[in-house]
Design a protein around this motif. Sequence first.
Motif, PDB file in Angstrom:
ATOM      1  N   ALA A 109      17.877  43.412  28.078  1.00 21.00           N
ATOM      2  CA  ALA A 109      16.807  43.554  27.077  1.00 21.00           C
ATOM      3  C   ALA A 109      15.442  43.293  27.695  1.00 21.00           C
ATOM      4  N   ARG A 110      15.281  43.728  28.957  1.00 25.63           N
ATOM      5  CA  ARG A 110      14.000  43.576  29.642  1.00 25.63           C
ATOM      6  C   ARG A 110      13.671  44.872  30.375  1.00 25.63           C
ATOM      7  N   ASN A 111      12.430  45.263  30.286  1.00 24.40           N
ATOM      8  CA  ASN A 111      11.950  46.415  31.042  1.00 24.40           C
ATOM      9  C   ASN A 111      10.463  46.223  31.278  1.00 24.40           C
ATOM     10  N   PRO A 112      10.104  45.335  32.219  1.00 24.83           N
ATOM     11  CA  PRO A 112       8.681  45.037  32.426  1.00 24.83           C
ATOM     12  C   PRO A 112       7.855  46.257  32.807  1.00 24.83           C
ATOM     13  N   LEU A 113       8.461  47.206  33.537  1.00 27.33           N
ATOM     14  CA  LEU A 113       7.697  48.389  33.922  1.00 27.33           C
ATOM     15  C   LEU A 113       7.353  49.257  32.717  1.00 27.33           C
ATOM     16  N   ARG A 114       8.139  49.128  31.649  1.00 31.40           N
ATOM     17  CA  ARG A 114       7.785  49.835  30.410  1.00 31.40           C
ATOM     18  C   ARG A 114       6.396  49.411  29.954  1.00 31.40           C
ATOM     19  N   TRP A 115       6.124  48.119  30.061  1.00 31.68           N
ATOM     20  CA  TRP A 115       4.844  47.597  29.589  1.00 31.68           C
ATOM     21  C   TRP A 115       3.745  47.789  30.616  1.00 31.68           C
ATOM     22  N   VAL A 116       4.091  47.794  31.907  1.00 27.64           N
ATOM     23  CA  VAL A 116       3.097  48.136  32.921  1.00 27.64           C
ATOM     24  C   VAL A 116       2.637  49.576  32.703  1.00 27.64           C
ATOM     25  N   GLU A 117       3.601  50.459  32.445  1.00 32.04           N
ATOM     26  CA  GLU A 117       3.280  51.856  32.145  1.00 32.04           C
ATOM     27  C   GLU A 117       2.390  51.969  30.923  1.00 32.04           C
ATOM     28  N   TYR A 118       2.806  51.343  29.827  1.00 31.59           N
ATOM     29  CA  TYR A 118       2.044  51.490  28.593  1.00 31.59           C
ATOM     30  C   TYR A 118       0.692  50.785  28.681  1.00 31.59           C
ATOM     31  N   SER A 119       0.598  49.738  29.489  1.00 34.74           N
ATOM     32  CA  SER A 119      -0.694  49.069  29.631  1.00 34.74           C
ATOM     33  C   SER A 119      -1.737  50.030  30.177  1.00 34.74           C
ATOM     34  N   GLN A 120      -1.337  50.897  31.102  1.00 38.75           N
ATOM     35  CA  GLN A 120      -2.280  51.857  31.670  1.00 38.75           C
ATOM     36  C   GLN A 120      -2.518  53.035  30.725  1.00 38.75           C
ATOM     37  N   LEU A 215       2.441  51.343  15.670  1.00 40.15           N
ATOM     38  CA  LEU A 215       3.886  51.591  15.633  1.00 40.15           C
ATOM     39  C   LEU A 215       4.569  51.117  16.910  1.00 40.15           C
ATOM     40  N   ILE A 216       3.913  51.264  18.039  1.00 43.67           N
ATOM     41  CA  ILE A 216       4.497  50.795  19.298  1.00 43.67           C
ATOM     42  C   ILE A 216       4.636  49.272  19.285  1.00 43.67           C
ATOM     43  N   TRP A 217       3.626  48.592  18.781  1.00 46.08           N
ATOM     44  CA  TRP A 217       3.721  47.129  18.684  1.00 46.08           C
ATOM     45  C   TRP A 217       4.774  46.715  17.661  1.00 46.08           C
ATOM     46  N   ALA A 218       4.876  47.465  16.557  1.00 48.19           N
ATOM     47  CA  ALA A 218       5.909  47.167  15.557  1.00 48.19           C
ATOM     48  C   ALA A 218       7.301  47.358  16.156  1.00 48.19           C
ATOM     49  N   ASN A 219       7.459  48.383  16.981  1.00 48.03           N
ATOM     50  CA  ASN A 219       8.738  48.620  17.648  1.00 48.03           C
ATOM     51  C   ASN A 219       9.098  47.460  18.568  1.00 48.03           C
ATOM     52  N   ALA A 220       8.104  46.944  19.287  1.00 44.31           N
ATOM     53  CA  ALA A 220       8.348  45.793  20.160  1.00 44.31           C
ATOM     54  C   ALA A 220       8.759  44.567  19.347  1.00 44.31           C
ATOM     55  N   TRP A 221       8.120  44.365  18.220  1.00 38.87           N
ATOM     56  CA  TRP A 221       8.448  43.225  17.355  1.00 38.87           C
ATOM     57  C   TRP A 221       9.871  43.351  16.815  1.00 38.87           C
ATOM     58  N   LEU A 222      10.239  44.536  16.350  1.00 44.64           N
ATOM     59  CA  LEU A 222      11.591  44.748  15.834  1.00 44.64           C
ATOM     60  C   LEU A 222      12.626  44.566  16.934  1.00 44.64           C
ATOM     61  N   GLY A 223      12.285  45.014  18.155  1.00 49.72           N
ATOM     62  CA  GLY A 223      13.212  44.852  19.265  1.00 49.72           C
ATOM     63  C   GLY A 223      13.463  43.397  19.610  1.00 49.72           C
ATOM     64  N   ARG A 224      12.441  42.568  19.517  1.00 44.77           N
ATOM     65  CA  ARG A 224      12.627  41.142  19.839  1.00 44.77           C
ATOM     66  C   ARG A 224      13.322  40.395  18.720  1.00 44.77           C
ATOM     67  N   VAL A 231      19.186  45.990  17.231  1.00 50.72           N
ATOM     68  CA  VAL A 231      20.027  45.040  17.950  1.00 50.72           C
ATOM     69  C   VAL A 231      20.251  45.539  19.375  1.00 50.72           C
ATOM     70  N   HIS A 232      20.418  46.848  19.512  1.00 51.67           N
ATOM     71  CA  HIS A 232      20.682  47.425  20.818  1.00 51.67           C
ATOM     72  C   HIS A 232      19.372  47.796  21.504  1.00 51.67           C
ATOM     73  N   PRO A 233      19.161  47.390  22.770  1.00 56.22           N
ATOM     74  CA  PRO A 233      17.895  47.675  23.455  1.00 56.22           C
ATOM     75  C   PRO A 233      17.629  49.161  23.649  1.00 56.22           C
ATOM     76  N   GLN A 234      18.681  49.985  23.601  1.00 53.93           N
ATOM     77  CA  GLN A 234      18.485  51.421  23.751  1.00 53.93           C
ATOM     78  C   GLN A 234      17.603  51.977  22.640  1.00 53.93           C
ATOM     79  N   ARG A 235      17.740  51.454  21.418  1.00 51.30           N
ATOM     80  CA  ARG A 235      16.949  51.933  20.295  1.00 51.30           C
ATOM     81  C   ARG A 235      15.462  51.709  20.560  1.00 51.30           C
ATOM     82  N   GLN A 236      15.121  50.497  20.984  1.00 51.02           N
ATOM     83  CA  GLN A 236      13.716  50.211  21.248  1.00 51.02           C
ATOM     84  C   GLN A 236      13.174  51.116  22.348  1.00 51.02           C
ATOM     85  N   GLU A 237      13.966  51.358  23.381  1.00 47.61           N
ATOM     86  CA  GLU A 237      13.498  52.185  24.495  1.00 47.61           C
ATOM     87  C   GLU A 237      13.247  53.622  24.059  1.00 47.61           C
ATOM     88  N   ILE A 238      14.172  54.188  23.288  1.00 48.15           N
ATOM     89  CA  ILE A 238      14.003  55.575  22.830  1.00 48.15           C
ATOM     90  C   ILE A 238      12.792  55.700  21.913  1.00 48.15           C
TER      91      ILE A 238
END
Length: 261
Positions: A109-120, A215-224, A231-238
């Motif tokens: 349930a971790r993907n730090p590069l997801r957030w490095v990507e989105y930060s840019q 919506l992206i921030w809401a998705n992160a909140w729901l994922g945590r 519940v499944h990290p795949q949902r948040q990633e998709i």
Amino acid sequence: MTTAPQNFVTDAQFTRLRTVNLVAGLVLSAQAVLVSVVVLARKTPVLLPVTAGFPTGPVGATAEPQSVALADVDLGLAVVILLAFSAVLRFTWLLPAVAGWYRSGLDAARNPLRWVEYSQVSAITVFLIAQLNGVTEVGTLVALYAITAGATLFLALQEREPAGGSLRPFVFGAMVGIVPWGIIAFYQIGAGVLGDVPELFVRTVTLALLAAATLIWANAWLGRRGRGGWVHPQRQEIVQITLVTLGTTLMAGHVLWGALL
């Protein structure tokens, strides 16, 4: 096909996720080509100024600051770079050398590069949205870029918290991340009050990108929180891939409609 606990990514789920990345990458690549064609076909580029204001006279003097034109940002080219950057990252996750690391991170349930990507992606988007709303001062633009990128990286810290743990990183990130949008709103509303209402496409792209970011921030909140379908990290990633692609597409579409065509 392997079996796995609920919070692990199965072979079938990972294949589906790779397909989502591939489709998103192709969509973004096609848009980058389309915008490139339009930019090359234009006789004159759409340039957004970057300026710097320097004080004149002694401290407390009422003289107007001296404004200096530093550079111009080619709006069309900037959108092409944004689209191409997002597309390359989508294809990167498909590389065999990266796929294993990508999958193991999702299992945890971790993907730090997801957030490095989105930060840019988010920081470049906010930079351009601010320019469209009349922000030209280099200090303000750089600050908006840095604040947006930094706020997003709080979400990478949030993923280091155990499931059901503290949401402090998310809260702090949200408190910081809303500031750039507040500044943009100040410029947009202020221009309207002074009788110079921003163009329709500027107003709509600002609201559309704010909604996508929310919506992206809401998705992160729901994922945590890890409840229901999240519940499944795949949902948040998709959902993350879909929303980031949607936001970039909205940016490109509005710029095409309002400024390039």
